[in-house]
Scaffold this motif. Structure first.
Motif, PDB file in Angstrom:
ATOM      1  N   UNK A  15       0.827  -1.205   0.000  1.00 35.03           N
ATOM      2  CA  UNK A  15       0.000   0.000   0.000  1.00 35.03           C
ATOM      3  C   UNK A  15       0.863   1.257   0.000  1.00 35.03           C
ATOM      4  N   UNK A  16       1.928   1.249   0.810  1.00 35.46           N
ATOM      5  CA  UNK A  16       2.832   2.404   0.866  1.00 35.46           C
ATOM      6  C   UNK A  16       3.539   2.590  -0.477  1.00 35.46           C
ATOM      7  N   UNK A  17       4.007   1.503  -1.067  1.00 37.60           N
ATOM      8  CA  UNK A  17       4.685   1.590  -2.364  1.00 37.60           C
ATOM      9  C   UNK A  17       3.765   2.153  -3.446  1.00 37.60           C
ATOM     10  N   UNK A  18       2.544   1.642  -3.488  1.00 38.11           N
ATOM     11  CA  UNK A  18       1.592   2.110  -4.499  1.00 38.11           C
ATOM     12  C   UNK A  18       1.222   3.571  -4.276  1.00 38.11           C
ATOM     13  N   UNK A  19       1.000   3.956  -3.007  1.00 36.92           N
ATOM     14  CA  UNK A  19       0.636   5.341  -2.698  1.00 36.92           C
ATOM     15  C   UNK A  19       1.760   6.297  -3.091  1.00 36.92           C
ATOM     16  N   UNK A  20       3.017   5.913  -2.795  1.00 34.89           N
ATOM     17  CA  UNK A  20       4.146   6.771  -3.152  1.00 34.89           C
ATOM     18  C   UNK A  20       4.215   6.979  -4.665  1.00 34.89           C
ATOM     19  N   UNK A  21       4.017   5.906  -5.420  1.00 32.78           N
ATOM     20  CA  UNK A  21       4.059   6.013  -6.883  1.00 32.78           C
ATOM     21  C   UNK A  21       2.896   6.848  -7.410  1.00 32.78           C
ATOM     22  N   UNK A  22       1.705   6.620  -6.871  1.00 29.75           N
ATOM     23  CA  UNK A  22       0.509   7.330  -7.354  1.00 29.75           C
ATOM     24  C   UNK A  22       0.628   8.829  -7.107  1.00 29.75           C
ATOM     25  N   UNK A  23       1.284   9.220  -6.012  1.00 28.10           N
ATOM     26  CA  UNK A  23       1.426  10.644  -5.700  1.00 28.10           C
ATOM     27  C   UNK A  23       2.557  11.267  -6.517  1.00 28.10           C
ATOM     28  N   UNK A  24       3.727  10.599  -6.552  1.00 30.20           N
ATOM     29  CA  UNK A  24       4.913  11.234  -7.118  1.00 30.20           C
ATOM     30  C   UNK A  24       4.930  11.247  -8.645  1.00 30.20           C
ATOM     31  N   UNK A  25       4.581  10.131  -9.273  1.00 26.34           N
ATOM     32  CA  UNK A  25       4.758  10.020 -10.728  1.00 26.34           C
ATOM     33  C   UNK A  25       3.940  11.060 -11.501  1.00 26.34           C
ATOM     34  N   UNK A  26       2.643  11.252 -11.209  1.00 26.24           N
ATOM     35  CA  UNK A  26       1.905  12.289 -11.963  1.00 26.24           C
ATOM     36  C   UNK A  26       2.485  13.690 -11.783  1.00 26.24           C
ATOM     37  N   UNK A  27       2.983  13.987 -10.575  1.00 26.70           N
ATOM     38  CA  UNK A  27       3.548  15.318 -10.325  1.00 26.70           C
ATOM     39  C   UNK A  27       4.786  15.538 -11.194  1.00 26.70           C
ATOM     40  N   UNK A  28       5.686  14.562 -11.193  1.00 26.37           N
ATOM     41  CA  UNK A  28       6.927  14.727 -11.955  1.00 26.37           C
ATOM     42  C   UNK A  28       6.681  14.686 -13.463  1.00 26.37           C
ATOM     43  N   UNK A  38      10.163  10.499 -11.033  1.00 25.88           N
ATOM     44  CA  UNK A  38       9.108  10.438 -10.022  1.00 25.88           C
ATOM     45  C   UNK A  38       9.247   9.201  -9.145  1.00 25.88           C
ATOM     46  N   UNK A  39       9.486   8.047  -9.765  1.00 25.43           N
ATOM     47  CA  UNK A  39       9.684   6.816  -8.991  1.00 25.43           C
ATOM     48  C   UNK A  39      10.914   6.919  -8.088  1.00 25.43           C
ATOM     49  N   UNK A  40      12.027   7.442  -8.628  1.00 23.34           N
ATOM     50  CA  UNK A  40      13.253   7.553  -7.837  1.00 23.34           C
ATOM     51  C   UNK A  40      13.058   8.476  -6.639  1.00 23.34           C
ATOM     52  N   UNK A 280       8.247  -0.626  -9.447  1.00 20.97           N
ATOM     53  CA  UNK A 280       8.813  -1.079  -8.173  1.00 20.97           C
ATOM     54  C   UNK A 280      10.336  -1.061  -8.221  1.00 20.97           C
ATOM     55  N   UNK A 281      10.915  -1.393  -9.379  1.00 18.03           N
ATOM     56  CA  UNK A 281      12.370  -1.372  -9.510  1.00 18.03           C
ATOM     57  C   UNK A 281      12.911   0.044  -9.285  1.00 18.03           C
ATOM     58  N   UNK A 282      12.310   1.028  -9.921  1.00 15.87           N
ATOM     59  CA  UNK A 282      12.791   2.403  -9.757  1.00 15.87           C
ATOM     60  C   UNK A 282      12.578   2.905  -8.325  1.00 15.87           C
ATOM     61  N   UNK A 283      11.473   2.504  -7.724  1.00 13.18           N
ATOM     62  CA  UNK A 283      11.249   2.866  -6.309  1.00 13.18           C
ATOM     63  C   UNK A 283      12.366   2.302  -5.431  1.00 13.18           C
TER      64      UNK A 283
END
Length: 617
Positions: A15-28, A38-40, A280-283
């Motif tokens: 859940x934390x991994x998915x939430x981090x991606x969902x928030x960061x990737x669209x912004x970047x 965004x993933x990094x 997930x790899x980039x995260x």
């Protein structure tokens, strides 16, 4: 309670991994920096150095590497063995030159510029000479540049870098002090690697297609998905056990299945897993950034980063120019490959364990590699602004006013004539082509042609392929035509396809694909030319037309026979020049009672030998 806490952690971590991606990737992506950055950034934020939501990012990284494995499998599915062979000059030539030049360049910068020990300079230079397959291919896919000359050169270099894993690991063994590795041990390891490649190639060539046909007969979709994952992971595991890259095994399996009838089904099954695991790899790469190393040794990290970026850019640029690339193309490839690669993590760890470099040097190298990965999208964006612009040849892809009921792909000699008949009938036609000079020339005559590459799915969708009553493929060259046809049949299975064929073999290939209509590009014009030739010789026009129709009917018969029996069938349907009558052979009026025998020196000798032998008896 312990079991309950474990179950909670099992849910909260994804859940934390998915939430981090969902928030960061669209912004970047909105900022124009791309999804990779965004993933990094999200990985750094949730990693042990900032929010500390994950304590062991390395464990996640091992799982996430499967995303790279599946990505290489999908790339392999797009590369038929013949096309891969056609890239051999870029793979083995350009790729080898890039690795050697970049390794020497980065190593020299570290040794002479920063004063690092020679062992560290050699190993870190070799590791930083490699680039990140995951980052580069993700960026090429997002930008729609995988099929461009720059994209193909970048991919060829990355493929050679995967092959270079074996000699680079051997380099670590040679450089490490007090190595216990013997020549026999190295030869044994090399033999295992070659054996693993042979096993994957043979299995892909002879076993996978029969297996998928058997599974398809069961009509269980989930079993096909399971089988696809099993093939990818099995090939990757075989390579890993032999000491090679898992991604290389998956790539080879994909290439072996590139000509399979199940290629599109396999791609559809693997694609969802690939997308999630790549993110997930980039995260996880972001989580491995050790901020304490960066702050404690920031001078070395910054100096190493600058040395890497400058040395990689210059050496890759020169290598691409040496192999015939233009200045703009060389700048683009250099920017894409400017970072260190994920395999460097393995190389540095192996070198630290063997004593070739210290743990501190390995940590600094990892930090430099990770920062270079994060900077790559920014460097590419900057180079896009600096590299030579195509000037007025640049045409924007704009399909906002598309409305034709017929989609015509390709507006060359053939497509222009087809369009005349359609337009004469009042049919609305959407025409796409990627030749900017052709588009501008046609515009002067009043044609509205949309700029776009028909081998790209996004272009076909934007051009209205889903709603077109009929799609005409009039592209030049067999390979391009086949790519367009395969893509349309896979993504728009109900589309009616009328296709321009290159030659007779291509016609048979298109018939096997069940296109609605095909015709060889020179066939009818050659018949018309032949009819005019007969009339020029004095034959009545109606008789000439009858003869042309006879030839046309014979050709249809021959094609039908070839469909059933292969390209060599149906030769009896061809009209050929009558053979000259054979010279008459003189024959006796009365057959002799004893058969004649040609008497030569050899037969005389045999006869004498037999006579002597019979006399002795």
């Amino acid at each position: 309670m312990a079991a309950e806490a474990s179950a909670t952690a099992l849910v909260t971590s994804p859940l934390v991994l998915l939430a981090a991606a969902v928030v960061a990737v669209p912004i970047f992506k909105r900022l124009g920096l791309g999804s990779v950055v965004g993933y990094l950034a999200a990985g750094v934020a949730i990693g042990p150095q900032v929010l500390a939501l994950f304590g062991d990012p390395g464990a996640i990284l091992h799982v996430a590497e499967l995303g790279v494995v599946m990505f290489l499998f999908l790339i392999g599915l797009e590369l038929e063995p013949q096309r891969l062979w056609s890239m051999r000059r870029n793979i083995f030539g350009l790729g080898s030159v890039q690795i050697l030049a970049a390794g020497l360049g980065v190593g020299a910068a570290l040794y002479y510029g920063l004063g690092t020990p020679w062992r560290v300079a050699v190993i870190v230079g070799a590791g930083l000479a490699l680039s990140s397959t995951a980052i580069v291919m993700q960026m090429l896919e997002e930008r729609g540049e995988t099929r461009t000359p720059a994209g193909e050169k970048a991919f060829a270099i990355l493929l050679m870098q995967d092959l270079a894993i074996v000699p680079l690991l051997a380099l670590v063994t040679l450089v490490a002090p007090q190595t216990g590795e013997t020549g026999d041990g190295f030869l044994l390891a090399a033999g295992k690697m070659v054996g693993a490649v042979v096993v994957v190639v043979v299995a892909g060539r002879y076993l996978l297609n029969p297996m998928f046909r058997f599974l398809a007969a069961a009509e269980a979709r989930e079993i096909m998905t399971a089988a696809a994952l099993m093939i990818v992971l099995g090939a990757a595991a075989a390579m890993a056990l032999a000491g090679l890259s898992m991604a290389m095994g998956a790539f080879l399996a994909g290439v072996m299945l590139a000509e399979s009838n199940f290629r599109h089904q396999l791609a559809a099954d693997v694609e969802p897993f690939r997308g999630i695991l790549m993110g997930l790899f980039f995260l996880s790469v972001g989580m491995t950034v050790d901020l304490s190393v960066i702050t404690a040794d920031w001078r070395l990290v910054l100096g190493g980063l600058i040395a890497l970026l400058m040395a990689k850019f210059v050496t890759v640029h020169l290598a691409v120019r040496l192999f015939g690339g233009g200045r703009g193309e060389a700048m683009q490839v250099s920017a894409l490959l400017i970072q260190g690669g994920e395999f460097g993590f393995v190389l540095y760890q192996s070198a630290a364990v063997s004593g070739a470099i210290t743990e501190r040097s390995a940590s600094i190298a990892v930090a430099v590699t990770t920062l270079s990965m994060a900077l790559t999208p920014l460097v590419v964006a900057a180079i896009d602004r600096l590299r030579p612009k195509p000037g007025e040849d640049s045409i924007e892809e704009d399909f906002s006013d598309v409305r034709g009921s017929v989609l015509l792909v390709g507006f060359g000699r053939f497509g222009q004539i087809v369009s005349q008949l359609l337009l004469a009938n009042g049919t609305e036609v959407t025409i796409i082509d990627n030749d900017t000079e052709m588009i501008r020339s046609a515009a002067r005559f009043g044609f509205r042609i949309y700029y776009g590459d028909g081998t790209r799915l996004d272009v076909l969708r934007a051009a209205g392929a889903e709603r077109a009553e009929l799609i005409v493929v009039a592209t030049d060259g067999r390979e391009t035509t086949d790519r367009v046809v395969d893509l349309i049949q896979a993504e728009f299975p109900n589309a009616r396809l009328f296709v321009r064929a290159f030659d007779r073999g291509h016609t048979l290939s298109l018939k096997a694909r069940n296109v609605e209509f095909e015709i060889r590009e020179t066939y009818e014009s050659a018949l018309a030319f032949g009819r005019a030739t007969l009339i020029g010789l004095g034959l009545d026009p109606d008789a000439a037309s009858d003869l042309a129709e006879q030839v046309r009917q014979r050709d249809r018969t021959r094609l039908a026979l070839q469909e059933a029996g292969g390209i060599m069938a149906g030769r009896g349907a061809m009209l050929t020049e009558p053979s000259k009558p054979a010279e008459p052979t003189p024959e006796p009026l009365i057959e002799p009672k004893r058969p004649s025998r040609a008497l030569t020196i050899e037969t005389e000798s045999v006869a004498r030998t037999e006579k002597v032998a019979s006399g002795s008896r």
